[in-house]
Structure formats: structure tokens, C-alpha cells
Design an enzyme around this catalytic site. Structure first.
Site, short mmCIF file in Angstrom:
data_model
loop_
_atom_site.label_atom_id
_atom_site.label_comp_id
_atom_site.label_asym_id
_atom_site.label_seq_id
_atom_site.Cartn_x
_atom_site.Cartn_y
_atom_site.Cartn_z
N ASP A 61 46.71 77.93 17.79
CA ASP A 61 46.02 78.37 19.00
C ASP A 61 46.66 79.61 19.61
O ASP A 61 45.98 80.40 20.27
CB ASP A 61 45.98 77.24 20.02
CG ASP A 61 44.93 76.19 19.69
OD1 ASP A 61 44.11 76.44 18.78
OD2 ASP A 61 44.92 75.12 20.33
N ASN A 135 42.69 80.48 28.57
CA ASN A 135 43.12 79.11 28.83
C ASN A 135 43.43 78.83 30.29
O ASN A 135 42.79 78.01 30.91
CB ASN A 135 44.35 78.76 27.98
CG ASN A 135 43.99 78.18 26.63
OD1 ASN A 135 42.83 77.94 26.34
ND2 ASN A 135 45.00 77.98 25.80
N GLU A 136 44.47 79.49 30.81
CA GLU A 136 44.92 79.13 32.15
C GLU A 136 45.76 80.21 32.80
O GLU A 136 46.35 81.06 32.15
CB GLU A 136 45.72 77.82 32.14
CG GLU A 136 47.11 77.89 31.56
CD GLU A 136 47.18 77.79 30.06
OE1 GLU A 136 47.75 78.72 29.45
OE2 GLU A 136 46.69 76.81 29.49
N ARG A 146 64.60 73.54 41.23
CA ARG A 146 63.82 73.64 42.46
C ARG A 146 62.33 73.48 42.18
O ARG A 146 61.84 73.92 41.15
CB ARG A 146 64.06 74.99 43.14
CG ARG A 146 65.48 75.22 43.62
CD ARG A 146 65.61 76.62 44.20
NE ARG A 146 66.95 76.93 44.65
CZ ARG A 146 67.42 76.68 45.86
NH1 ARG A 146 66.64 76.10 46.75
NH2 ARG A 146 68.66 77.00 46.20
N ALA A 200 53.45 67.91 38.08
CA ALA A 200 54.47 67.02 38.65
C ALA A 200 54.58 67.20 40.16
O ALA A 200 55.65 67.49 40.70
CB ALA A 200 55.82 67.28 37.98
#
Length: 276
Positions: A61, A135-136, A146, A200
Site C-alpha cells: 500500500d 488515506n488520512e 506527552r 488513544a
């Protein structure tokens, strides 16, 4: 009818190098003008690609993403060929590439237009740059110890401030990439919808969201420590507090050549997920 074809290979893959040589010889023997190269070569000499009728991308990809970056500005379709990797973008492997090319040469196949997103980076009211992703687009922490605070607005309506490792805005194509690994939903790649996925996230009840196709997503960094902006896993641009990244659907598309019926996506999806 195919007259000019570019063959993109991965220089770190022996299988990709070997197949690219053999395929180039095969195409030339059939009277097709063929240019074989790596992404850096084609980026440095865009004229090698600009007049091609097709680019064949041999690899995983990552290779397909590089092909997309080279081709969408010129509206050139891409035929992705997976070489031993789990691929959500390619539907054929090396054993099918020659029959696939013959099918295309005889007028077969169909065009699969995929949504792109455009991201603009703003600092103190000044636009610093514009980037396009298949994609993103991701804002993520630059310091492993942090989290980042990213305030998200959708269509000028405040949503939330994510305290997270990062925030992803993905296309339907990208919903099976980083966004999926971060817990986002899978979206049919024929959709023009966007996907918003926190990475997360801490202390939030706002989950991943599927957004309408014309959504405008503004992500503002509200952390004193720096963060990074990545576009399709590249760029890694440093962000400072107050920077805004505005993401919307691009008027351009990335076109893939497909040889199988469009309803094969779900069958292929299940097979790929079982292998992962």
C-alpha cells in the site's frame, strides 16, 4: 487503448524490481511505450508520467500511495498489484498482472474513483501550506511521554477537545489503514464520507465518527508542546500551539483501475482481515 504506461516499483523489494523489469519488457514487446522507475525519479521528472495512460504500481500500500501522489494531479489511473503484502488497495497479485494488462488493453476493467482530502495548515491567520491525502491526515504527539490537546470543530460547530495521542481525519479508503488500527469504523471505499478518529483519547465520551462528504473539520492544537502533522504517513510537519489544520474533501479524485466487480470489496475485506 494503452499507448504509454509507467511502471512504479519499490527499490527495496527484490520481487518488485524483478517483476518491473519483466513487465516492462512484456509491455514494450506489445508496442506500448513504457517508462519504469521509482517514485523519486518520477517526482523529479514529472514529464515522464504526465502523458501516460496508466501507472502500474508494484508493491504494498505504501507503493500505491506513492503512485497516487504522482498520478492524481494528471488524472492518470493506477493499477495496484500487491506483492506478498496485506493490501486493501490492490485486488490482483503478480500472477494476474499479465492477464490483467491484456484485459485492459482489450478495453476491459472499470474506473474506481476514490475520494481525496485536502488539508490546509494555518498559523496566526496565514496559510503555511496545503497537502492532499488519499488515506488520512493526522495530528499526533511529537514527544512520546506527552499527549496533545486538539480542539475539533466540524462545520464551524465545536465538537470537543481531545486529550489524546493524536487525531485522524480519514477518507473511506483510509478507514482500513491507520484509522482502523486506532479503532475507527470501516467505510465502504465507494463512499465519499470522512471519518474522525481519536488516537488513544483520555477523558472523553466522543467516539469515532463518520462525517458527511462535505464536512469541514478544523483541528486546532492547544498544547504548549509541539505536535506533528502527517499526510498519508509523510511530511511530519512541526506544529505549535494555536496552529489550525483545516481538512475537507478535495475536488480531485484518485482513480484506480479495477478488473473485478465492485461488489467484491466485502469478500476481499474478510479475506484480508483473516490474514492480518
Amino acid at each position: 487503448m494503452l499507448e504509454r504506461v509507467a511502471v512504479l516499483y519499490n527499490p527495496l523489494s527484490d520481487a518488485s524490481i524483478k517483476l518491473s523489469r519483466e513487465l516492462t519488457d512484456w509491455l514494450i514487446a506489445r508496442g506500448i511505450k513504457t517508462r519504469r522507475g521509482v517514485s523519486q525519479e518520477f517526482r523529479d521528472q514529472p514529464q515522464l508520467v504526465a502523458d501516460c495512460d496508466l501507472m502500474i504500481a508494484l508493491g504494498g500500500d505504501g507503493t500505491v500511495l506513492r503512485a497516487a501522489r504522482l498520478c492524481f494531479p494528471h488524472n492518470i489511473p493506477v493499477l495496484p498489484v500487491a506483492l506478498g503484502h496485506l493490501s486493501f488497495m490492490a485486488e490482483i497479485g503478480p500472477e494476474e498482472v499479465y492477464s490483467g494488462c491484456e484485459q485492459i488493453m482489450n478495453g476491459g476493467g472499470w474506473f474506481d474513483e476514490r475520494t481525496l482530502v485536502r488539508a490546509q495548515l494555518w498559523r496566526n491567520g496565514q496559510k503555511l501550506g496545503q497537502h492532499t491525502a488519499l488515506n488520512e491526515v493526522v495530528i499526533s504527539r511529537s514527544d512520546i511521554s506527552r499527549i496533545v490537546n486538539v480542539h475539533v470543530t466540524i462545520d464551524d460547530s465545536p465538537l470537543t477537545t481531545y486529550h489524546a495521542d493524536g487525531v485522524i481525519v480519514a477518507t473511506a479508503t483510509g478507514s482500513t489503514a491507520y484509522a482502523l488500527a486506532a479503532g475507527g469504523p470501516i467505510v465502504d471505499p465507494r463512499s465519499q464520507a470522512l471519518v474522525l478518529v481519536p488516537i488513544a483519547a483520555h477523558l472523553t465520551n466522543i467516539p469515532s465518527m463518520v462525517l458527511h462528504e462535505d464536512a469541514v473539520v478544523t483541528m486546532q492544537l492547544r498544547s504548549r508542546h509541539h505536535a506533528l502533522l502527517a499526510v498519508d504517513g509523510r511530511e511530519n510537519i512541526d506544529l505549535i500551539e494555536g496552529d489550525e489544520v483545516v481538512v475537507r474533501r478535495s475536488p480531485q479524485v484518485c482513480t484506480f483501475v479495477r478488473l473485478r466487480p465492485s461488489n467484491q470489496f466485502y469478500t476481499q475485506l474478510v479475506a484480508r482481515l483473516r490474514r492480518s
